[in-house]
Design a protein around this motif. Sequence first.
Motif, PDB file in Angstrom:
ATOM      1  N   GLN A   1       0.831  -1.218   0.000  1.00  0.00           N
ATOM      2  CA  GLN A   1       0.000   0.000   0.000  1.00  0.00           C
ATOM      3  C   GLN A   1       0.860   1.260   0.000  1.00  0.00           C
ATOM      4  O   GLN A   1       0.567   2.224  -0.694  1.00  0.00           O
ATOM      5  CB  GLN A   1      -0.883   0.032   1.246  1.00  0.00           C
ATOM      6  CG  GLN A   1      -2.065  -0.926   1.208  1.00  0.00           C
ATOM      7  CD  GLN A   1      -2.611  -1.175   2.615  1.00  0.00           C
ATOM      8  OE1 GLN A   1      -2.357  -0.405   3.538  1.00  0.00           O
ATOM      9  NE2 GLN A   1      -3.351  -2.256   2.788  1.00  0.00           N
TER      10      GLN A   1
ATOM     11  N   TYR B   1       4.005   1.592  -0.963  1.00  0.00           N
ATOM     12  CA  TYR B   1       4.849   1.693  -2.153  1.00  0.00           C
ATOM     13  C   TYR B   1       4.089   1.060  -3.309  1.00  0.00           C
ATOM     14  O   TYR B   1       3.183   1.666  -3.849  1.00  0.00           O
ATOM     15  CB  TYR B   1       6.207   1.019  -1.905  1.00  0.00           C
ATOM     16  CG  TYR B   1       7.033   1.753  -0.850  1.00  0.00           C
ATOM     17  CD1 TYR B   1       7.912   2.767  -1.217  1.00  0.00           C
ATOM     18  CD2 TYR B   1       6.910   1.436   0.500  1.00  0.00           C
ATOM     19  CE1 TYR B   1       8.664   3.449  -0.268  1.00  0.00           C
ATOM     20  CE2 TYR B   1       7.662   2.122   1.461  1.00  0.00           C
ATOM     21  CZ  TYR B   1       8.538   3.118   1.073  1.00  0.00           C
ATOM     22  OH  TYR B   1       9.274   3.787   2.010  1.00  0.00           O
ATOM     23  N   ASN B   2       4.438  -0.164  -3.646  1.00  0.00           N
ATOM     24  CA  ASN B   2       3.683  -0.897  -4.666  1.00  0.00           C
ATOM     25  C   ASN B   2       3.972  -2.383  -4.470  1.00  0.00           C
ATOM     26  O   ASN B   2       4.844  -2.754  -3.684  1.00  0.00           O
ATOM     27  CB  ASN B   2       4.052  -0.436  -6.088  1.00  0.00           C
ATOM     28  CG  ASN B   2       5.536  -0.613  -6.357  1.00  0.00           C
ATOM     29  OD1 ASN B   2       6.047  -1.730  -6.313  1.00  0.00           O
ATOM     30  ND2 ASN B   2       6.235   0.484  -6.607  1.00  0.00           N
ATOM     31  N   TRP B   3       3.264  -3.218  -5.198  1.00  0.00           N
ATOM     32  CA  TRP B   3       3.352  -4.655  -4.935  1.00  0.00           C
ATOM     33  C   TRP B   3       4.702  -5.244  -5.364  1.00  0.00           C
ATOM     34  O   TRP B   3       5.208  -6.188  -4.776  1.00  0.00           O
ATOM     35  CB  TRP B   3       2.155  -5.400  -5.540  1.00  0.00           C
ATOM     36  CG  TRP B   3       2.067  -6.773  -4.958  1.00  0.00           C
ATOM     37  CD1 TRP B   3       2.222  -7.941  -5.621  1.00  0.00           C
ATOM     38  CD2 TRP B   3       1.884  -7.121  -3.567  1.00  0.00           C
ATOM     39  NE1 TRP B   3       2.141  -9.001  -4.745  1.00  0.00           N
ATOM     40  CE2 TRP B   3       1.926  -8.523  -3.478  1.00  0.00           C
ATOM     41  CE3 TRP B   3       1.681  -6.379  -2.389  1.00  0.00           C
ATOM     42  CZ2 TRP B   3       1.786  -9.221  -2.268  1.00  0.00           C
ATOM     43  CZ3 TRP B   3       1.546  -7.066  -1.179  1.00  0.00           C
ATOM     44  CH2 TRP B   3       1.594  -8.464  -1.131  1.00  0.00           C
TER      45      TRP B   3
END
Length: 254
Positions: A197, A199-201
């Motif tokens: 959430q 940053y990114n997956w």
Amino acid sequence: MRTKVIAGNWKMNKDLAETSSLINDLKAKIGTGLGGVEVVICPPFTSLALASELLKGSPIKLGAQNMYYEDEGAFTGEISPKMLKSAGCTYVILGHSERRQIFGETNELINTKAKKALAAGLLPIICVGETLDEREKNITDQVITAQIKNVLKEIPAADLEKIIIAYEPVWAIGTGRNATPQQAEDVHRHIRKLIGQLYNWTVAEKLVIQYGGSVKPDNAAELLKQPDIDGALVGGACLKADSFHLIIDAANVV
Ligand code: PGA
């Protein structure tokens, strides 16, 4: 696949003679191959330069247990990131619960140290974890969320692959009472989702999350088998080559 990282936190143990004998024992057990596992030892400051000499030619990496965030100056008793680099360190543990509880370190201070460590080319192992009281109040996830958000403040996504998060429930450290594999996995999963959430997956999937707190040869394999547990930060069991080596082996098998 994430590389498993097994780090030994020697804490305030081992003088120079004891440092030599532990490292020599460990090298003899490990030989030249660690399989796919990254192994780090974190002796006290006074042993770092000697450890670095002894580890020449060995795949074992060196880390420190703490640092200050300035490069040099009038900070009596402190050690800078630059000094750690010159002593041969690759890693530095930051925000261990003993630093937080005994020496009053805050998330804000740990965040400043993390940014300085990264700027100096050190790889931070940042510790988070709830107390027994917080676990019993069922606020573990909130506590961990606040710690992670604050220790990672203003750290860009590109730096996340240089950081290890160590989840160490305070009630499990040095107590012989480890978190169950499921309890640990639940928090590790929570941390990975949170990083997704914030940053990114892609960043979240690459993040190495270690478990720490009474990791021993007889519980290491079960813990390391969990999908989101990517290694261990080991205290007591890293002070003997035998037990540390068995934990490294467990990481190689799973
Ligand atoms: P322990 O310590 O393995 O002795 O519980 C872990 C740590 O404090 O990092």
